[in-house]
Design a protein around this motif. Sequence first.
Motif, PDB file in Angstrom:
ATOM      1  N   GLN A 230       5.221  -7.229  22.072  1.00  0.00           N
ATOM      2  CA  GLN A 230       6.426  -7.583  22.837  1.00  0.00           C
ATOM      3  C   GLN A 230       7.199  -6.331  23.243  1.00  0.00           C
ATOM      4  OE1 GLN A 230       8.207 -10.234  19.998  1.00  0.00           O
ATOM      5  NE2 GLN A 230       7.356 -12.058  20.952  1.00  0.00           N
ATOM      6  N   GLU A 231       7.381  -5.432  22.286  1.00  0.00           N
ATOM      7  CA  GLU A 231       8.181  -4.240  22.580  1.00  0.00           C
ATOM      8  C   GLU A 231       7.481  -3.344  23.599  1.00  0.00           C
ATOM      9  OE1 GLU A 231       9.222  -2.483  18.809  1.00  0.00           O
ATOM     10  OE2 GLU A 231      10.780  -4.007  18.447  1.00  0.00           O
ATOM     11  N   GLN A 232       6.152  -3.201  23.434  1.00  0.00           N
ATOM     12  CA  GLN A 232       5.433  -2.351  24.379  1.00  0.00           C
ATOM     13  C   GLN A 232       5.390  -2.996  25.762  1.00  0.00           C
ATOM     14  OE1 GLN A 232       4.383   0.873  23.784  1.00  0.00           O
ATOM     15  NE2 GLN A 232       4.132   0.871  26.012  1.00  0.00           N
ATOM     16  N   ALA A 233       5.238  -4.329  25.804  1.00  0.00           N
ATOM     17  CA  ALA A 233       5.189  -5.021  27.102  1.00  0.00           C
ATOM     18  C   ALA A 233       6.487  -4.805  27.873  1.00  0.00           C
ATOM     19  CB  ALA A 233       4.933  -6.513  26.901  1.00  0.00           C
TER      20      ALA A 233
ATOM     21  N   PRO B 142       0.102   9.647  26.208  1.00  0.00           N
ATOM     22  CA  PRO B 142       0.561   9.879  24.834  1.00  0.00           C
ATOM     23  C   PRO B 142       0.118   8.757  23.901  1.00  0.00           C
ATOM     24  CG  PRO B 142       2.440   9.739  26.386  1.00  0.00           C
ATOM     25  CD  PRO B 142       1.185   9.597  27.187  1.00  0.00           C
ATOM     26  N   GLN B 143       0.079   7.504  24.454  1.00  0.00           N
ATOM     27  CA  GLN B 143      -0.293   6.355  23.610  1.00  0.00           C
ATOM     28  C   GLN B 143      -1.775   6.425  23.246  1.00  0.00           C
ATOM     29  OE1 GLN B 143       0.636   6.141  26.866  1.00  0.00           O
ATOM     30  NE2 GLN B 143       2.748   5.399  26.900  1.00  0.00           N
ATOM     31  N   GLY B 144      -2.603   6.774  24.228  1.00  0.00           N
ATOM     32  CA  GLY B 144      -4.049   6.881  23.980  1.00  0.00           C
ATOM     33  C   GLY B 144      -4.364   8.035  23.043  1.00  0.00           C
ATOM     34  N   GLU B 145      -3.693   9.169  23.255  1.00  0.00           N
ATOM     35  CA  GLU B 145      -3.929  10.331  22.378  1.00  0.00           C
ATOM     36  C   GLU B 145      -3.597   9.995  20.931  1.00  0.00           C
ATOM     37  OE1 GLU B 145      -1.477  13.366  24.103  1.00  0.00           O
ATOM     38  OE2 GLU B 145      -2.804  13.607  25.848  1.00  0.00           O
ATOM     39  N   ALA B 146      -2.500   9.261  20.751  1.00  0.00           N
ATOM     40  CA  ALA B 146      -2.072   8.954  19.378  1.00  0.00           C
ATOM     41  C   ALA B 146      -3.077   8.037  18.678  1.00  0.00           C
ATOM     42  CB  ALA B 146      -0.680   8.315  19.397  1.00  0.00           C
ATOM     43  N   LEU B 147      -3.557   7.004  19.372  1.00  0.00           N
ATOM     44  CA  LEU B 147      -4.504   6.092  18.717  1.00  0.00           C
ATOM     45  C   LEU B 147      -5.869   6.774  18.531  1.00  0.00           C
ATOM     46  CD1 LEU B 147      -4.972   3.339  17.431  1.00  0.00           C
ATOM     47  CD2 LEU B 147      -5.602   2.441  19.682  1.00  0.00           C
TER      48      LEU B 147
ATOM     49  N   HIS C 166     -17.546   8.982  33.286  1.00  0.00           N
ATOM     50  CA  HIS C 166     -17.288   7.613  32.851  1.00  0.00           C
ATOM     51  C   HIS C 166     -15.838   7.259  33.149  1.00  0.00           C
ATOM     52  CE1 HIS C 166     -18.497   3.967  30.930  1.00  0.00           C
ATOM     53  NE2 HIS C 166     -17.749   4.076  29.874  1.00  0.00           N
ATOM     54  N   GLY C 167     -15.493   5.980  33.106  1.00  0.00           N
ATOM     55  CA  GLY C 167     -14.112   5.600  33.385  1.00  0.00           C
ATOM     56  C   GLY C 167     -13.865   4.132  33.172  1.00  0.00           C
ATOM     57  N   SER C 168     -12.605   3.746  33.251  1.00  0.00           N
ATOM     58  CA  SER C 168     -12.194   2.349  33.117  1.00  0.00           C
ATOM     59  C   SER C 168     -10.773   2.238  33.647  1.00  0.00           C
ATOM     60  CB  SER C 168     -12.221   1.921  31.644  1.00  0.00           C
ATOM     61  OG  SER C 168     -11.544   0.697  31.463  1.00  0.00           O
ATOM     62  N   THR C 169     -10.510   1.266  34.510  1.00  0.00           N
ATOM     63  CA  THR C 169      -9.154   1.104  35.027  1.00  0.00           C
ATOM     64  C   THR C 169      -8.182   0.732  33.912  1.00  0.00           C
ATOM     65  OG1 THR C 169      -9.911   0.475  37.213  1.00  0.00           O
ATOM     66  CG2 THR C 169      -7.684  -0.224  36.606  1.00  0.00           C
ATOM     67  N   PHE C 170      -8.556  -0.288  33.141  1.00  0.00           N
ATOM     68  CA  PHE C 170      -7.630  -0.794  32.126  1.00  0.00           C
ATOM     69  C   PHE C 170      -7.739  -0.078  30.783  1.00  0.00           C
ATOM     70  CE2 PHE C 170      -8.175  -4.979  34.512  1.00  0.00           C
ATOM     71  CZ  PHE C 170      -6.946  -4.911  35.132  1.00  0.00           C
ATOM     72  N   GLY C 171      -8.901   0.543  30.537  1.00  0.00           N
ATOM     73  CA  GLY C 171      -9.188   1.080  29.198  1.00  0.00           C
ATOM     74  C   GLY C 171      -8.093   2.015  28.704  1.00  0.00           C
ATOM     75  N   GLY C 172      -7.596   1.760  27.505  1.00  0.00           N
ATOM     76  CA  GLY C 172      -6.613   2.647  26.900  1.00  0.00           C
ATOM     77  C   GLY C 172      -5.201   2.461  27.414  1.00  0.00           C
ATOM     78  N   ASN C 173      -4.917   1.321  28.044  1.00  0.00           N
ATOM     79  CA  ASN C 173      -3.547   1.117  28.552  1.00  0.00           C
ATOM     80  C   ASN C 173      -2.547   1.035  27.401  1.00  0.00           C
ATOM     81  OD1 ASN C 173      -2.829  -1.887  27.997  1.00  0.00           O
ATOM     82  ND2 ASN C 173      -4.936  -1.908  28.790  1.00  0.00           N
ATOM     83  N   PRO C 174      -1.281   1.374  27.666  1.00  0.00           N
ATOM     84  CA  PRO C 174      -0.288   1.456  26.583  1.00  0.00           C
ATOM     85  C   PRO C 174      -0.141   0.169  25.773  1.00  0.00           C
ATOM     86  CG  PRO C 174       0.566   2.526  28.553  1.00  0.00           C
ATOM     87  CD  PRO C 174      -0.742   1.889  28.946  1.00  0.00           C
ATOM     88  N   LEU C 175      -0.300  -0.993  26.422  1.00  0.00           N
ATOM     89  CA  LEU C 175      -0.150  -2.250  25.683  1.00  0.00           C
ATOM     90  C   LEU C 175      -1.281  -2.427  24.670  1.00  0.00           C
ATOM     91  CD1 LEU C 175       1.553  -4.747  25.308  1.00  0.00           C
ATOM     92  CD2 LEU C 175       0.355  -5.816  27.232  1.00  0.00           C
TER      93      LEU C 175
END
Length: 396
Positions: free
Chosen positions: A57-60, A73-78, A270-279
């Motif tokens: 909820q908070e991230q959304a 930053p969100q992807g790097e952290a996870l 390689h790639g992905s449009t949605f992959g690693g999105n902040p939510l």
Amino acid sequence: MAITPLMPVYPRSPVRPVRGEGVYLYGEQGEKYLDFASGIAVNLLGHGHPHLTTAIQEQAATLIHVSNLYGSPQGEALAKRLTDLTFADTVFFTNSGAEAVECSIKTARRYHHSKGNPHKHELVTFSNAFHGRTMATISATDQVKMIDGFAPLLPGFKVVPFDDLEAALAAVDDNTAGFLLEPVQGEGGIRPASHQFISGLRAACDDKDLMLLFDEVQCGVARTGTLYAYEQYGIAPDILATAKGIGGGFPLGACLATEKAASGMVVGTHGSTFGGNPLAMAAGQAVLDVVANDEFLARVRQTGDRLRSALEQMIPNHDHLFEGVRGMGLMLGVKMKSDSRAFVNYLRTRGLLTVAAGDNVMRVLPPLIIEEAHIREFVDALSAAAADYEVPAAAA
Ligand SMILES: *Cc1c(COP(=O)(O)O)cnc(C)c1O
């Protein structure tokens, strides 16, 4: 028009959940189900877990999606958290298990390509495997129901019997890139590989510079009582696909790799449009907050042992139906003497959710947060259902 608006590829059961709370699901008419299926090993924290729902909820409300064109930053952290917790040095985020396996396959091929060995493209894979439903992932199995009608399949896969080290080693030739396997087969019937098999594959990979690819989409993320199942085999893979439980129900997957294994995965490969999105990253963080610690993992092992022995104690009372229990942690399978699908359907009419698998196995995959009372409720209800169940003539 005869076709349904939902493409009719699933044999959908009459269970129609609209709400969930902890280990229970509720249907349109308020029917209550004890959920020992967890959306097929997905809802590790059950339904409506406050830490996960609050994080989402908070991230959304903050930021759902940008693009991999920008810094993350969100992807790097996870990714940092996952590499700290595992064998891996680097992570590619996906939205599903099949995509995580696809990335694993591409990573293995690129490794050999970047070493100047593009002919080393072939993966040895295993009977009754399940790696997803994309063209590459169905090409990696011999399960007829997955591949029938989809020819031509992708070349570059050689299927040999599971847990048969001799057959796996005999399949290696100059074109071999590595081995792709589920250390604990899920869909195929909850079959843990033997230690001797896994360590033999690891030794062959070390010896011949091959890649060991683990598909831990189902058995990973604390399900077996360690964060990943490979830990219990005392070895590490080179590449690992994870998904299902890692988002706790939010679509999230990842391909984890060592620096060496990922050496071919350079900019643009390689790639992905949605992959690693902040939510998705927020969901992954929230799940790891709960499960990635020794106390939680020890509890999964303990709860798994209790559930297993409760099932084992019940089996002699119904030995016309059940043969035995197998699996690791809270990834359990009850081997049946008749069609497990028919029995799983029957259990749904009794308010119990489990999942059928190959080899007439009923998968028991509860949320990892179950308590003693849920185990008692499940085993008592299962035992009562087994006593009333009449094996359909066609399934006997
Ligand atoms: C479910 C599963 C997959 C596929 O995951 P999707 O998210 O459905 O694409 C791949 N491998 C294993 C072992 C699985 O159990």
